[in-house]
Design a protein around this motif. Sequence first.
Motif, PDB file in Angstrom:
ATOM      1  N   SER A 128       1.940 -84.959 155.882  1.00  0.00           N
ATOM      2  CA  SER A 128       0.828 -84.021 155.650  1.00  0.00           C
ATOM      3  C   SER A 128       0.572 -83.156 156.881  1.00  0.00           C
ATOM      4  CB  SER A 128      -0.455 -84.780 155.277  1.00  0.00           C
ATOM      5  OG  SER A 128      -0.274 -85.532 154.089  1.00  0.00           O
ATOM      6  N   THR A 129       1.617 -82.945 157.670  1.00  0.00           N
ATOM      7  CA  THR A 129       1.500 -82.119 158.868  1.00  0.00           C
ATOM      8  C   THR A 129       1.610 -80.641 158.508  1.00  0.00           C
ATOM      9  OG1 THR A 129       2.456 -83.844 160.277  1.00  0.00           O
ATOM     10  CG2 THR A 129       2.545 -81.581 161.112  1.00  0.00           C
ATOM     11  N   GLU A 130       0.755 -79.843 159.117  1.00  0.00           N
ATOM     12  CA  GLU A 130       0.792 -78.398 158.892  1.00  0.00           C
ATOM     13  C   GLU A 130       1.052 -77.621 160.188  1.00  0.00           C
ATOM     14  OE1 GLU A 130       0.670 -76.667 156.044  1.00  0.00           O
ATOM     15  OE2 GLU A 130       0.664 -78.572 154.937  1.00  0.00           O
ATOM     16  N   HIS A 131       0.794 -78.251 161.333  1.00  0.00           N
ATOM     17  CA  HIS A 131       0.904 -77.535 162.598  1.00  0.00           C
ATOM     18  C   HIS A 131       1.547 -78.438 163.650  1.00  0.00           C
ATOM     19  CE1 HIS A 131      -1.869 -74.630 160.820  1.00  0.00           C
ATOM     20  NE2 HIS A 131      -2.618 -75.670 160.466  1.00  0.00           N
ATOM     21  N   LYS A 132       2.465 -77.868 164.420  1.00  0.00           N
ATOM     22  CA  LYS A 132       3.118 -78.593 165.507  1.00  0.00           C
ATOM     23  C   LYS A 132       3.086 -77.749 166.779  1.00  0.00           C
ATOM     24  CE  LYS A 132       6.434 -81.620 163.104  1.00  0.00           C
ATOM     25  NZ  LYS A 132       6.185 -82.900 163.789  1.00  0.00           N
TER      26      LYS A 132
END
Length: 345
Positions: A128-132
């Motif tokens: 559920s990652t959207e930003h790195k």
Amino acid sequence: MSVLARGDAERLLRFVAEAENLGGDEPFTAEFLVELGRLVPADQLSYSELDCVQKRSLGDVDRPGNAEWSDTCDSDDELFWGVVMEESPASLRHRQTGFCDAVKVSDFLTQRELHRTRLYDIWFRPHSTEHKLYVGIPSPLWHTKTFIFDRKRGDFNERDRLVLNLLQPHLSRLWQAARTRRELAAALTGLDQAEARESRGVILLGARGEVEYASEPARRLLREFAPDETLVEWLESGSRRPLIHRLGERRLIIERVGDALLLEETRPDVDLTAREREVLTWVARGMTNPEIARLLWLAPSTVAKHLENIYAKLGVKTRTAAVARFLGPIDVEGGDAESIVSAQN
């Protein structure tokens, strides 16, 4: 131009000071990542070292609590190397240019563009990652050292980027300090077996700065270089920078680690260009000319020409001899010349 707020600057200074006390044989522990996560908040935070030639992990550290993020592929997985490393714009930029400053995935792709990629399906969606956000430690192109920050909601901002860019030199120093401690431990193990002609030596200091023990190589190096007054002044100054003493073309480097001094005689510097050093570093990792050409975006004939110039400057005729001649000045980080120089022209 971004400017760090006073409160952030104070927190950054405290972090750097406290990080010194967390040091051990490994530079970045889970406890270190917990403290780093207080500077730049993230849902997941990890540190990864990769060998991009052998395509294997050299070590991973996760912040406690990351276990709930089940990985779909790891750094020894073909899927990781085939998709994550080849399609991540931040990873490609670092591997191709050596650029290590903090970068966000959103520097390269909009959310809509990201959602259409295999990278998102494999590396983002399962968590559920959207930003790195990535920040690296300067290192040879074959050996990446990267901190990775993940968020489910709310992209990283310029304040986060600035904090990490200001912290980057300290991260590099912490990594080097841990490496030096490991080298010291290895050196101490073999003190009694050391031969006088070895290029590295160790001195142990007492509580008042007196010499309690000096290995035979250390005694020889001090006799030959005779840096007496300079050494005393350097010790009294408390400087953290290594002391470099020259004798003709020879160079003695003395580094202090706690109550020990590490002495090393290095070979004369050779005037290779930045590109020639880069090519030779990849040669030392066993890469062929076509492989180096693809990595550096050069023609194979250009790589061959660089090697011709290297041979001429080093006074050698083969790849093996070039690496063996220049292995001291370049950083191949533990590679063995006999085993790694196996590629043919």
